[in-house]
Design a protein around this motif. Structure first.
Motif, PDB file in Angstrom:
ATOM      1  N   LEU A 306       8.140 -18.018 -25.151  1.00 11.25           N
ATOM      2  CA  LEU A 306       6.703 -18.124 -25.407  1.00 11.25           C
ATOM      3  C   LEU A 306       6.208 -16.980 -26.281  1.00 11.25           C
ATOM      4  CD1 LEU A 306       5.281 -19.207 -21.918  1.00 11.25           C
ATOM      5  CD2 LEU A 306       5.759 -20.649 -23.896  1.00 11.25           C
ATOM      6  N   PHE A 307       6.843 -15.803 -26.167  1.00 10.84           N
ATOM      7  CA  PHE A 307       6.419 -14.667 -26.982  1.00 10.84           C
ATOM      8  C   PHE A 307       6.772 -14.835 -28.460  1.00 10.84           C
ATOM      9  CE2 PHE A 307       5.975 -11.008 -23.664  1.00 10.84           C
ATOM     10  CZ  PHE A 307       4.997 -11.748 -23.026  1.00 10.84           C
ATOM     11  N   SER A 308       7.532 -15.871 -28.804  1.00 11.98           N
ATOM     12  CA  SER A 308       7.791 -16.147 -30.213  1.00 11.98           C
ATOM     13  C   SER A 308       6.585 -16.806 -30.876  1.00 11.98           C
ATOM     14  CB  SER A 308       9.022 -17.061 -30.366  1.00 11.98           C
ATOM     15  OG  SER A 308       8.754 -18.366 -29.862  1.00 11.98           O
ATOM     16  N   TYR A 309       5.656 -17.266 -30.059  1.00  8.32           N
ATOM     17  CA  TYR A 309       4.430 -17.909 -30.543  1.00  8.32           C
ATOM     18  C   TYR A 309       3.306 -16.888 -30.381  1.00  8.32           C
ATOM     19  CZ  TYR A 309       1.334 -21.900 -31.476  1.00  8.32           C
ATOM     20  OH  TYR A 309       0.426 -22.772 -32.030  1.00  8.32           O
ATOM     21  N   GLY A 310       2.880 -16.305 -31.487  1.00  6.77           N
ATOM     22  CA  GLY A 310       1.981 -15.160 -31.462  1.00  6.77           C
ATOM     23  C   GLY A 310       0.741 -15.332 -30.610  1.00  6.77           C
ATOM     24  N   ALA A 311       0.087 -16.487 -30.720  1.00  9.17           N
ATOM     25  CA  ALA A 311      -1.155 -16.713 -29.977  1.00  9.17           C
ATOM     26  C   ALA A 311      -0.907 -16.697 -28.472  1.00  9.17           C
ATOM     27  CB  ALA A 311      -1.780 -18.041 -30.393  1.00  9.17           C
ATOM     28  N   LEU A 312       0.261 -17.193 -28.060  1.00  6.42           N
ATOM     29  CA  LEU A 312       0.590 -17.172 -26.632  1.00  6.42           C
ATOM     30  C   LEU A 312       0.958 -15.767 -26.172  1.00  6.42           C
ATOM     31  CD1 LEU A 312       2.609 -20.465 -26.039  1.00  6.42           C
ATOM     32  CD2 LEU A 312       0.448 -19.805 -24.974  1.00  6.42           C
ATOM     33  N   LYS A 313       1.701 -15.050 -27.002  1.00  9.06           N
ATOM     34  CA  LYS A 313       2.089 -13.693 -26.613  1.00  9.06           C
ATOM     35  C   LYS A 313       0.857 -12.845 -26.335  1.00  9.06           C
ATOM     36  CE  LYS A 313       4.716  -9.625 -28.023  1.00  9.06           C
ATOM     37  NZ  LYS A 313       5.548  -8.980 -29.055  1.00  9.06           N
ATOM     38  N   ARG A 314      -0.150 -12.953 -27.187  1.00  6.19           N
ATOM     39  CA  ARG A 314      -1.365 -12.156 -26.986  1.00  6.19           C
ATOM     40  C   ARG A 314      -2.053 -12.497 -25.670  1.00  6.19           C
ATOM     41  NH1 ARG A 314      -1.865 -13.364 -32.481  1.00  6.19           N
ATOM     42  NH2 ARG A 314      -3.366 -15.050 -32.066  1.00  6.19           N
ATOM     43  N   ARG A 315      -1.978 -13.756 -25.280  1.00  4.12           N
ATOM     44  CA  ARG A 315      -2.658 -14.200 -24.066  1.00  4.12           C
ATOM     45  C   ARG A 315      -1.852 -13.924 -22.792  1.00  4.12           C
ATOM     46  NH1 ARG A 315      -4.367 -17.044 -28.274  1.00  4.12           N
ATOM     47  NH2 ARG A 315      -6.408 -18.098 -28.266  1.00  4.12           N
ATOM     48  N   LEU A 316      -0.534 -13.839 -22.926  1.00  2.97           N
ATOM     49  CA  LEU A 316       0.321 -13.791 -21.746  1.00  2.97           C
ATOM     50  C   LEU A 316       0.942 -12.437 -21.464  1.00  2.97           C
ATOM     51  CD1 LEU A 316       2.192 -17.216 -22.173  1.00  2.97           C
ATOM     52  CD2 LEU A 316       0.123 -16.723 -20.846  1.00  2.97           C
ATOM     53  N   GLU A 317       0.700 -11.454 -22.322  1.00  5.89           N
ATOM     54  CA  GLU A 317       1.269 -10.132 -22.061  1.00  5.89           C
ATOM     55  C   GLU A 317       0.693  -9.556 -20.771  1.00  5.89           C
ATOM     56  OE1 GLU A 317       2.688  -7.970 -26.101  1.00  5.89           O
ATOM     57  OE2 GLU A 317       0.521  -8.199 -25.901  1.00  5.89           O
ATOM     58  N   THR A 318       1.540  -8.838 -20.036  1.00  4.76           N
ATOM     59  CA  THR A 318       1.166  -8.292 -18.736  1.00  4.76           C
ATOM     60  C   THR A 318       0.079  -7.231 -18.866  1.00  4.76           C
ATOM     61  OG1 THR A 318       3.412  -8.682 -17.942  1.00  4.76           O
ATOM     62  CG2 THR A 318       2.073  -7.147 -16.675  1.00  4.76           C
ATOM     63  N   ASN A 319      -0.812  -7.210 -17.914  1.00  5.44           N
ATOM     64  CA  ASN A 319      -1.817  -6.161 -17.810  1.00  5.44           C
ATOM     65  C   ASN A 319      -1.129  -4.799 -17.906  1.00  5.44           C
ATOM     66  OD1 ASN A 319      -3.686  -4.224 -16.864  1.00  5.44           O
ATOM     67  ND2 ASN A 319      -4.663  -5.695 -15.486  1.00  5.44           N
ATOM     68  N   LYS A 320      -1.518  -3.985 -18.869  1.00 10.05           N
ATOM     69  CA  LYS A 320      -0.802  -2.734 -19.137  1.00 10.05           C
ATOM     70  C   LYS A 320      -0.942  -1.717 -18.005  1.00 10.05           C
ATOM     71  CE  LYS A 320      -4.552  -0.515 -21.797  1.00 10.05           C
ATOM     72  NZ  LYS A 320      -4.878   0.102 -23.108  1.00 10.05           N
ATOM     73  N   PHE A 321      -1.895  -1.930 -17.112  1.00  4.29           N
ATOM     74  CA  PHE A 321      -2.080  -1.014 -15.991  1.00  4.29           C
ATOM     75  C   PHE A 321      -1.311  -1.452 -14.738  1.00  4.29           C
ATOM     76  CE2 PHE A 321      -6.028  -0.664 -18.524  1.00  4.29           C
ATOM     77  CZ  PHE A 321      -5.893   0.664 -18.914  1.00  4.29           C
TER      78      PHE A 321
END
Length: 437
Positions: A306-321
């Protein structure tokens, strides 16, 4: 332990066969307290009109299918309609040659409710709704019985049904969906089972050509690879309109989308996930709770995941905290880890008691024997990295069956020697924890 024989049978038979039970999951739910609370909160929000997407990520054996089964049980308690399907090479979110509509058909086949949990509940849902409408009209008109031979009564019921489904006309495909429900109602009233079967066939996406559908039912469209998701949205609205809390969809084995070799086809499937994501989070649809189960590669591989699809990667990345200790379970992606050894111990305790209750005997296996069994299992070469809880469960239930049927069996062959040290157990726990980290 007090539980229904039907529940204990489902638990023991399913787990022995390596599948998730359809009943009684609450009796064996361990180590997922925080996730369970979040799921309950999510379902409550969906009941109130929102829609939510969740993606459960974890290695094989981490419990993705199990937690989707748990969602199903919770959803039944909250009066949801529930369905599920596994992705396969022939069932996808996007595809030609009926590969997408095959997924839709599987979902419609697996529709279930609390009163019909095994699936094939579509006709039951429609019949229950029509009967409720008839009873309401009967009381409003002060009738003493359902007057099927009274044209005025039938017309009034049909008008009530039309009032509900007319609200779906504004949705793409809603007009034909409404006409099919009217056809099903007419078949119901006239006891025309052939007409009902044709309507159900259309609703399940089983018509291959528009010509055939027009001849049989007088509608201009069919459910196909291009529009199936529109009809999922329509159906979720429909079940809300007729009194259910909403529609829960569990999609598992998402690794099969990751395995699609053709880049454009794979991207089209991910594009559909993006469309679902946007529809649920932007409020374009209500009453839908949809989950995906997949591996870490399916999510994070930047070449095919899914991270190969830029729009999904932005939405699905883990909360950095987020940390291992402090988690954010409200975000779309929830990462699961395999049960820790103490949680596995608790699970085997419960299975011991369920097995004894189901077979009407006094459990004789001690907690110490269960601990030694776990130690022996994880002491095998490579076990900490590769052994799943499902493997341990199947072996343990097999041991319970042997001992119950053969009291003279040498228990040390199963549980190991009493001399097995606490040091070895601690070493295994330590290695297991490092693997999970």
């Amino acid at each position: 332990m007090k539980m229904k024989k039907r529940d204990s049978s489902a638990i023991l038979n399913s787990l022995s066969g390596g599948v998730v039970p359809n009943r009684g999951i609450q009796h064996i739910m361990v180590g997922r307290t925080d996730e369970a609370k979040q799921i309950m909160s999510d379902l409550d929000h969906v009941k109130k009109g929102t829609s939510i997407i969740k993606i459960f990520i974890g290695p094989f054996g981490s419990g993705k299918s199990f937690i989707q089964g748990f969602i199903k049980q919770l959803a039944f308690n909250e009066k949801f309609v529930v369905t599920s399907a596994d992705f396969t090479p022939e069932r996808r979110l996007y595809g030609t040659e009926n590969k997408a509509v095959a997924l839709y058909s599987e979902l419609m086949k697996n529709l279930s409710t609390s009163t019909q949990p095994e699936g094939n509940a579509l006709s039951g849902i429609l019949d229950k709704w029509i009967t409720e409408v008839q009873m309401r009209v009967m009381h409003e008109k002060n009738l003493t019985s359902l007057e099927f031979d009274n044209p005025l009564f039938v017309t009034q019921v049909e008008q009530e049904i039309t009032n509900v489904i007319s609200k779906m006309d504004e949705l793409t495909g809603g007009f034909d969906f409404a006409r099919i429900l009217i056809q099903y109602f007419r078949g119901f009233v006239k006891d025309n089972q052939d007409l009902q079967r044709r309507a159900l066939r259309w609703l399940r996406g089983e018509y291959g050509t528009r010509t055939e559908a027009k001849t049989d039912l007088g509608v201009r469209d069919i459910i196909d690879d291009n529009n199936w998701y529109n009809y999922i949205k329509i159906f979720s609205q429909f079940v809300k309109q007729i009194g259910y809390s909403g529609l829960v969809i569990n999609l598992d084995e998402a690794i099969n989308l990751y395995k699609i070799t053709h880049p454009q086809t794979r991207e089209k499937n991910y594009e559909t996930i993006l469309k679902i994501f946007n529809d649920t989070l932007q409020g374009n649809i209500e009453g839908l709770y949809i989950t995906f189960g997949g591996t870490v590669e399916f999510l994070e591989d930047e070449r095919r995941g899914l991270f190969s699809y830029g729009a999904l990667k932005r939405r699905l990345e883990t909360n950095k905290f987020e940390t291992t200790e402090f988690r954010d379970l409200s975000q779309p992606v929830i990462k699961l880890t395999r049960l820790k050894t103490d949680e596995t111990f608790l699970l085997l305790q419960r299975l011991r008691d369920i097995h004894a209750t189901h077979n009407d005997y006094e459990a004789s296996i001690t907690d110490d024997e269960i601990k030694r069994y776990i130690v022996a299992e994880y002491n095998r070469p490579g076990a900490v990295e590769n052994l799943t809880v499902g493997d341990i469960i199947r072996g343990f239930l097999g041991a319970l069956n042997i001992l119950h049927q053969n009291p003279g069996y040498n228990r040390e062959q199963i549980f190991g020697m009493v001399e097995q040290s606490e040091t070895k157990a601690s070493s295994i726990q330590s290695r297991f924890s490092r693997t999970e980290g």
